[in-house]
Design an enzyme around this catalytic site. Structure first.
Site, PDB file in Angstrom:
ATOM      1  N   ARG A 127      24.278  19.622  81.671  1.00 41.49           N
ATOM      2  CA  ARG A 127      25.723  19.781  81.413  1.00 41.49           C
ATOM      3  C   ARG A 127      26.031  20.704  80.242  1.00 41.49           C
ATOM      4  O   ARG A 127      27.076  20.609  79.614  1.00 41.49           O
ATOM      5  CB  ARG A 127      26.394  18.419  81.221  1.00 41.49           C
ATOM      6  N   LYS A 149      31.359  35.249  80.301  1.00 39.60           N
ATOM      7  CA  LYS A 149      31.338  35.121  81.767  1.00 39.60           C
ATOM      8  C   LYS A 149      29.887  35.029  82.231  1.00 39.60           C
ATOM      9  O   LYS A 149      29.042  35.815  81.799  1.00 39.60           O
ATOM     10  CB  LYS A 149      32.001  36.328  82.432  1.00 39.60           C
ATOM     11  N   GLU A 191      31.141  51.771  81.677  1.00 38.44           N
ATOM     12  CA  GLU A 191      31.917  50.694  81.035  1.00 38.44           C
ATOM     13  C   GLU A 191      32.503  51.178  79.709  1.00 38.44           C
ATOM     14  O   GLU A 191      33.548  50.703  79.270  1.00 38.44           O
ATOM     15  CB  GLU A 191      31.032  49.460  80.800  1.00 38.44           C
ATOM     16  N   LYS A 233      36.023  44.942  73.491  1.00 37.75           N
ATOM     17  CA  LYS A 233      35.759  43.789  74.359  1.00 37.75           C
ATOM     18  C   LYS A 233      36.036  42.494  73.603  1.00 37.75           C
ATOM     19  O   LYS A 233      36.678  41.574  74.130  1.00 37.75           O
ATOM     20  CB  LYS A 233      34.306  43.839  74.858  1.00 37.75           C
ATOM     21  N   GLU A 243      41.123  34.699  81.025  1.00 38.74           N
ATOM     22  CA  GLU A 243      41.727  35.650  81.954  1.00 38.74           C
ATOM     23  C   GLU A 243      42.993  35.081  82.585  1.00 38.74           C
ATOM     24  O   GLU A 243      43.184  35.149  83.799  1.00 38.74           O
ATOM     25  CB  GLU A 243      40.699  36.020  83.048  1.00 38.74           C
ATOM     26  N   ARG A 248      42.729  40.141  79.799  1.00 38.23           N
ATOM     27  CA  ARG A 248      41.309  40.261  80.118  1.00 38.23           C
ATOM     28  C   ARG A 248      41.111  40.889  81.500  1.00 38.23           C
ATOM     29  O   ARG A 248      40.115  41.579  81.732  1.00 38.23           O
ATOM     30  CB  ARG A 248      40.627  38.886  80.028  1.00 38.23           C
ATOM     31  N   ASN A 252      38.736  44.539  84.292  1.00 42.05           N
ATOM     32  CA  ASN A 252      38.261  44.689  85.666  1.00 42.05           C
ATOM     33  C   ASN A 252      38.682  46.027  86.276  1.00 42.05           C
ATOM     34  O   ASN A 252      38.547  46.228  87.489  1.00 42.05           O
ATOM     35  CB  ASN A 252      38.787  43.540  86.543  1.00 42.05           C
ATOM     36  N   HIS A 255      36.758  47.582  89.046  1.00 42.36           N
ATOM     37  CA  HIS A 255      35.755  46.611  89.488  1.00 42.36           C
ATOM     38  C   HIS A 255      36.010  46.036  90.878  1.00 42.36           C
ATOM     39  O   HIS A 255      35.075  45.592  91.529  1.00 42.36           O
ATOM     40  CB  HIS A 255      35.615  45.483  88.459  1.00 42.36           C
ATOM     41  N   HIS A 259      32.758  46.189  93.040  1.00 40.20           N
ATOM     42  CA  HIS A 259      32.062  45.035  93.615  1.00 40.20           C
ATOM     43  C   HIS A 259      31.912  45.183  95.129  1.00 40.20           C
ATOM     44  O   HIS A 259      30.901  44.773  95.705  1.00 40.20           O
ATOM     45  CB  HIS A 259      32.797  43.738  93.264  1.00 40.20           C
ATOM     46  N   HIS A 272      25.366  48.856  88.682  1.00 36.19           N
ATOM     47  CA  HIS A 272      26.727  48.362  88.450  1.00 36.19           C
ATOM     48  C   HIS A 272      27.619  49.454  87.845  1.00 36.19           C
ATOM     49  O   HIS A 272      28.742  49.677  88.307  1.00 36.19           O
ATOM     50  CB  HIS A 272      26.675  47.127  87.546  1.00 36.19           C
TER      51      HIS A 272
HETATM   52  N1  GLY Z   1      33.379  42.138  82.436  1.00 42.01           N
HETATM   53  C1  GLY Z   1      34.695  41.658  82.502  1.00 42.01           C
HETATM   54  C2  GLY Z   1      34.973  40.505  81.624  1.00 42.01           C
HETATM   55  O1  GLY Z   1      34.132  40.085  80.867  1.00 42.01           O
HETATM   56  O2  GLY Z   1      36.052  39.955  81.646  1.00 42.01           O
END
Ligand code: GLY
Length: 374
Positions: A127, A149, A191, A233, A243, A248, A252, A255, A259, A272
Site C-alpha cells: 500500500r 505520475k 519535451e 515542470k 491535473e 497540468r 500534455n 501527447h 500516444h 516517446h
Molecule cells: N508528463 C506530463 C505530466 O507529468 O503531467
C-alpha cells in the site's frame, strides 16, 4: 547545482509534508545516499534500467552504502515494453521475496520507463513505499521523474493504468546524460521545446538561439535546458498536482497525438520524444486550421524541431487515420469519448480545447505537409 522545490499545496499540513526537491547538476548522484539516510531508513531497493546497472546504478548503490544503507539492485530490461503489467508483477514478487516492507525506500535509476514502472510498483506494494528518482535520460530529467505520475501500458493505450505517487526527491545528474545514445538524447529535446511552447516564450527564443549547441550536447547549454525545464515542470505540478485545474494538462501538449502514434507503431518503435515532436507538429497544424494561430507559429516550431534533429511528420506506417482516432478516443485526456486537445494560442501559451471538428483532426493526421500559407 540547482535545487528546485516542488511545492505540494492544497490539502493542509499533509500536503506540505509531501513537498520535495529536484536537484539538478553535475555529480549529484553522490547526494542520493545522504538524502535517503536523512529520510530515516537503513534499507532501500535500487530498481534500475539494465543498461546502466553497472554504471549509474552502481554509483547510487555506493552513495547509499557509504551511509550504511543496504541497497540491493533489481534490473529492468531497457525499452517501453517493460512498462507492462508483467514487469510490475515481477517486481512485486521480487519485493515480496526480499521481504521489502514500508520502511524500505525504492530508488528508481534510469529513464521514463523505469521511473514510471518503479513508481507504480512502489505506490502499490504494501500500500505504498517511499520512492526517489534518479533520472538518467533527458526525457526523465526534464519531465517524467518530476510530478509523481506513474504508469504502465496496456495494448489498448499508453499509461492507462497508473497512480499519482510523489517521490521524496529527484536527482537529475547531468553527467549521466553522457552515456545516453544520440537518438535518445535528441528525443528528450522534444519535451524541452514543449515548455517553451506551453508557458515560456523567452525560453523558446533561447532554444532557437542555442539549437546547435544543444543538439551537439554542449554541457552548459544542456545544463541550462534541464534546469529551466525542470523548474517549469515543478512550478506547473505545484499549481495543479492532480491535473484538475487544466494547468497540468498543458504538459500534455502534443501527447494525445503522440500516444496514438506510439500505441499504433508498437511500443518502443518510435521513441516517446519523437512521437511528442510529431504530436506537437500535428497539434500546431490543428490550431492553425482552427484559426487559433497564424501559420508562421507552426513554421517556427517546425524549424526549431528540425534544428534539434527531431521529426515533425509521422512515419508512413502510422498514418491510418481511423486507427489513430480510435486510440485517441481511449486516451485518458478524452472526455466521454470526445477528443480534447491542448492547442497553442501563441508561442508560450496553450489552452484546452474540447470542440475541435473531427474532420480537421482527420486532416492533420492524414497529411505530413506544411501548413497552408495565408
Ligand atoms: N508528463 C506530463 C505530466 O507529468 O503531467
Amino acid at each position: 547545482m540547482a535545487t528546485i522545490r516542488v511545492h505540494l499545496e492544497g490539502d493542509g499540513a499533509a500536503a506540505a509534508d509531501r513537498s520535495y526537491d529536484v536537484v539538478c547538476g553535475r555529480g549529484v548522484v553522490a547526494e542520493v545516499g545522504p538524502a535517503v539516510a536523512a529520510g530515516g531508513t537503513r534499507r532501500a531497493v535500487v530498481v534500475a534500467d539494465e543498461s546502466i546497472a553497472r554504471t549509474h546504478a552502481r554509483r547510487v548503490q555506493e552513495s547509499l552504502g557509504a551511509l550504511g544503507i543496504d541497497a540491493p539492485l533489481l534490473t529492468v530490461p531497457s525499452g517501453e515494453t517493460s512498462k507492462s503489467a508483467a514487469a510490475a508483477e515481477r517486481l512485486w514478487n521480487e519485493f515480496a521475496g526480499m521481504a521489502v516492507d514500508r520502511r524500505t525506500h525504492v530508488v528508481a535509476v534510469g529513464g521514463g520507463v523505469v521511473g514510471d514502472l518503479a513508481g507504480f510498483v512502489a505506490s502499490t506494494f504494501a500500500r505504498g513505499l517511499p520512492v526517489w528518482h534518479v533520472p538518467t535520460t533527458l526525457v526523465a530529467q526534464v519531465d517524467s521523474a518530476i510530478g509523481g505520475k506513474t504508469g504502465i501500458n496496456l495494448s489498448g493505450g499508453k499509461n492507462l493504468v497508473g497512480t499519482f505517487w510523489q517521490p521524496r526527491g529527484v536527482f537529475a545528474d547531468i553527467d549521466t546524460l553522457d552515456t545516453l545514445p544520440g537518438r535518445e538524447f535528441i528525443s528528450g529535446l522534444a519535451e524541452v521545446v514543449k515548455y517553451g511552447m506551453i508557458v515560456d516564450s523567452a525560453f523558446f527564443s533561447w532554444l532557437e538561439a542555442h539549437a546547435g549547441p544543444l543538439a551537439g550536447r554542449d554541457p552548459t547549454a544542456v545544463g541550462t535546458a534541464v534546469e529551466r525545464s525542470a523548474a517549469t515542470k515543478a512550478e506547473v505540478v505545484s499549481r495543479d498536482e492532480f491535473e484538475t485545474s487544466g494547468q497540468r494538462a498543458a504538459l500534455n501538449y502534443g501527447h494525445t497525438f503522440a500516444h496514438a502514434y506510439e500505441t499504433l507503431a508498437g511500443y518502443g518503435t518510435l521513441l516517446h520524444g519523437e512521437a511528442v515532436a510529431i504530436g506537437m507538429a500535428r497539434a500546431a497544424r490543428l490550431a492553425s486550421l482552427c484559426g487559433r494561430i497564424p501559420p508562421d507559429v507552426v513554421e517556427r516550431q517546425d524549424a526549431l524541431l528540425h534544428a534539434l534533429g527531431l521529426p515533425t511528420a509521422a512515419p508512413q506506417a502510422v498514418r491510418d487515420v481511423d486507427a489513430l482516432l480510435a486510440v485517441m478516443a481511449r486516451d485518458k485526456k478524452s472526455v466521454g469519448g470526445r477528443l480534447r486537445f491542448v492547442l497553442p494560442s501563441r508561442i508560450g501559451q496553450v489552452d484546452l480545447v474540447d470542440d475541435v471538428p473531427e474532420q480537421l483532426v482527420r486532416q492533420v493526421l492524414a497529411t505530413a505537409e506544411a501548413p497552408p500559407k495565408e
